[in-house]
Motif scaffolding. Structure first.
Motif, PDB file in Angstrom:
ATOM      1  N   VAL A 122      45.658  28.954  48.559  1.00 44.24           N
ATOM      2  CA  VAL A 122      44.207  29.098  48.383  1.00 44.24           C
ATOM      3  C   VAL A 122      43.747  30.460  48.885  1.00 44.24           C
ATOM      4  N   ALA A 123      44.235  30.881  50.053  1.00 42.03           N
ATOM      5  CA  ALA A 123      43.853  32.198  50.579  1.00 42.03           C
ATOM      6  C   ALA A 123      44.244  33.282  49.585  1.00 42.03           C
ATOM      7  N   THR A 124      45.428  33.139  48.968  1.00 47.31           N
ATOM      8  CA  THR A 124      45.898  34.151  48.017  1.00 47.31           C
ATOM      9  C   THR A 124      45.048  34.171  46.758  1.00 47.31           C
ATOM     10  N   PHE A 125      44.848  32.972  46.135  1.00 50.35           N
ATOM     11  CA  PHE A 125      44.122  33.041  44.849  1.00 50.35           C
ATOM     12  C   PHE A 125      42.642  33.354  45.023  1.00 50.35           C
ATOM     13  N   MET A 126      42.043  32.958  46.163  1.00 48.62           N
ATOM     14  CA  MET A 126      40.645  33.311  46.402  1.00 48.62           C
ATOM     15  C   MET A 126      40.515  34.831  46.590  1.00 48.62           C
ATOM     16  N   ALA A 127      41.430  35.415  47.362  1.00 49.07           N
ATOM     17  CA  ALA A 127      41.360  36.860  47.623  1.00 49.07           C
ATOM     18  C   ALA A 127      41.568  37.646  46.324  1.00 49.07           C
ATOM     19  N   VAL A 128      42.588  37.266  45.551  1.00 44.21           N
ATOM     20  CA  VAL A 128      42.866  38.001  44.308  1.00 44.21           C
ATOM     21  C   VAL A 128      41.713  37.814  43.323  1.00 44.21           C
ATOM     22  N   CYS A 129      41.145  36.616  43.280  1.00 37.15           N
ATOM     23  CA  CYS A 129      40.005  36.352  42.396  1.00 37.15           C
ATOM     24  C   CYS A 129      38.821  37.242  42.786  1.00 37.15           C
ATOM     25  N   ALA A 130      38.525  37.330  44.079  1.00 33.78           N
ATOM     26  CA  ALA A 130      37.391  38.145  44.537  1.00 33.78           C
ATOM     27  C   ALA A 130      37.608  39.619  44.190  1.00 33.78           C
ATOM     28  N   ILE A 131      38.830  40.111  44.406  1.00 30.64           N
ATOM     29  CA  ILE A 131      39.125  41.513  44.079  1.00 30.64           C
ATOM     30  C   ILE A 131      38.969  41.734  42.574  1.00 30.64           C
ATOM     31  N   THR A 132      39.475  40.770  41.781  1.00 29.68           N
ATOM     32  CA  THR A 132      39.388  40.888  40.323  1.00 29.68           C
ATOM     33  C   THR A 132      37.935  40.939  39.863  1.00 29.68           C
ATOM     34  N   VAL A 133      37.100  40.064  40.444  1.00 28.53           N
ATOM     35  CA  VAL A 133      35.680  40.053  40.071  1.00 28.53           C
ATOM     36  C   VAL A 133      35.038  41.388  40.435  1.00 28.53           C
ATOM     37  N   PHE A 134      35.363  41.904  41.617  1.00 29.31           N
ATOM     38  CA  PHE A 134      34.779  43.191  42.027  1.00 29.31           C
ATOM     39  C   PHE A 134      35.190  44.304  41.058  1.00 29.31           C
ATOM     40  N   VAL A 135      36.476  44.364  40.747  1.00 25.76           N
ATOM     41  CA  VAL A 135      36.967  45.448  39.878  1.00 25.76           C
ATOM     42  C   VAL A 135      36.379  45.326  38.472  1.00 25.76           C
ATOM     43  N   THR A 136      36.389  44.099  37.907  1.00 24.18           N
ATOM     44  CA  THR A 136      35.936  43.962  36.522  1.00 24.18           C
ATOM     45  C   THR A 136      34.418  44.064  36.393  1.00 24.18           C
ATOM     46  N   ARG A 137      33.683  43.537  37.365  1.00 21.15           N
ATOM     47  CA  ARG A 137      32.221  43.516  37.217  1.00 21.15           C
ATOM     48  C   ARG A 137      31.543  44.774  37.733  1.00 21.15           C
ATOM     49  N   HIS A 138      32.166  45.415  38.724  1.00 23.24           N
ATOM     50  CA  HIS A 138      31.481  46.576  39.311  1.00 23.24           C
ATOM     51  C   HIS A 138      32.140  47.904  38.975  1.00 23.24           C
ATOM     52  N   LEU A 139      33.465  47.921  38.878  1.00 22.90           N
ATOM     53  CA  LEU A 139      34.128  49.192  38.574  1.00 22.90           C
ATOM     54  C   LEU A 139      34.297  49.388  37.072  1.00 22.90           C
ATOM     55  N   LEU A 140      34.628  48.306  36.349  1.00 26.03           N
ATOM     56  CA  LEU A 140      34.864  48.429  34.904  1.00 26.03           C
ATOM     57  C   LEU A 140      33.697  47.916  34.072  1.00 26.03           C
TER      58      LEU A 140
END
Lengths: 144, 144
Positions: B122-140
């Protein structure tokens, strides 16, 4: 027969819960993880409710000598945190963050007529089969 | 900023999700993990477990299908392009099978059992999900 009925009822409760909670909508998932956008706390409350019931309910279940419609409890026995667990979870998290769907909500939304969820769910089945191929290929190598 | 959300439906929905997990454990002695249940159907079609797994899936999709047919299900959806949806779906299917669980199996059931493996997942998929959302929604700036 009884196992089929009880599984169906468990699925019903779970499916209604996903809809009532708002988790069938990926916008709520993305909103939870988007802490730098407009933060949506829904997922935290859903997890809190789900964990409270399951934590207490499981304690009651496991105090009994066995389940009602089966011989024994089938609980995962592994305790090792290995690279397969972490890599798999990271890949899952990447996909979850890209679209906001995890397996349960994808099926619920697809059944409700969301075409995008049906597309996602089809690709998900493909991913599951692909992992199965990897497993079978590995077993064959080990066996040979 | 915090978005509009409904704390009551989120909590009640979470309680229902937990109730589904408890019913499946109490009656069949099984963990409610959607990726494991669906992956079992597609990966081991001849298994004697296929019946209860299909019954669970039928229950899970019934509420969404009924509400969808009545026109009472309104979901905002993910709002991402089809290729992104397909890649995301594949990753979710592959990763959840590789990591032995998704949001339901590791997130609700595993954490309730205080499983160390599930906590790591859970710690892994929550962290990767949060990073993915940040990169896709704010950087890309993909999607909404």
């Amino acid at each position: 027969m009884r196992q089929g009925l009880s599984s169906y009822i468990a699925g019903l409760l779970f499916g209604v819960g996903l809809i009532v909670s708002g988790m069938a909508d990926p916008a709520n998932v993305i909103g939870f993880f988007d802490v730098f956008g407009t933060w949506n706390p829904t997922l935290a409350l859903v997890m809190a409710g789900g964990l409270a019931v399951t934590f207490l309910g499981y304690r009651y279940c496991l105090k009994r000598s066995g389940p009602l419609c089966a011989a024994t409890y089938q609980l995962p026995g592994g305790t090792r945190i290995d690279s397969r667990l972490i890599t798999g979870s990271a890949i899952f998290g990447l996909g979850w963050g890209l679209a906001g769907y995890c397996p349960g909500p994808a099926f619920v939304a697809a059944a409700g007529g969301m075409v995008e969820a049906a597309a996602f769910a089809s690709a998900m089945l493909g991913g599951m089969l692909a992992w199965r191929m990897v497993e079978l290929a590995r077993d064959q190598r080990v066996g040979a | 900023m915090i978005s509009d959300f409904n704390a009551v439906t989120a909590l009640v929905g979470g309680l229902l999700i937990g109730a589904g997990a408890v019913v499946l454990m109490l009656t069949n002695g099984r963990i409610l993990g959607v990726s494991g249940i669906v992956g079992g159907v597609v990966g081991e079609p001849g298994s004697e477990q296929t019946r209860w797994r299909l019954a669970f899936i039928a229950g899970m999709v019934t509420p969404g299908a009924v509400l969808g047919l009545m026109g009472k299900l309104s979901l905002a959806g993910a709002g991402v392009a089809l290729p992104v949806l397909l890649v995301a779906g594949f990753l979710v299917g592959f990763g959840s099978r590789m990591g032995n669980g998704c949001t339901s199996g590791h997130g609700i059931c595993g954490l309730s059992r205080l499983s160390k493996r599930s906590m790591a997942a859970v710690a892994t998929f929550m962290a990767v999900c949060a990073i993915t959302v940040f990169v896709t929604r704010h950087l890309l700036s993909l999607g909404v």
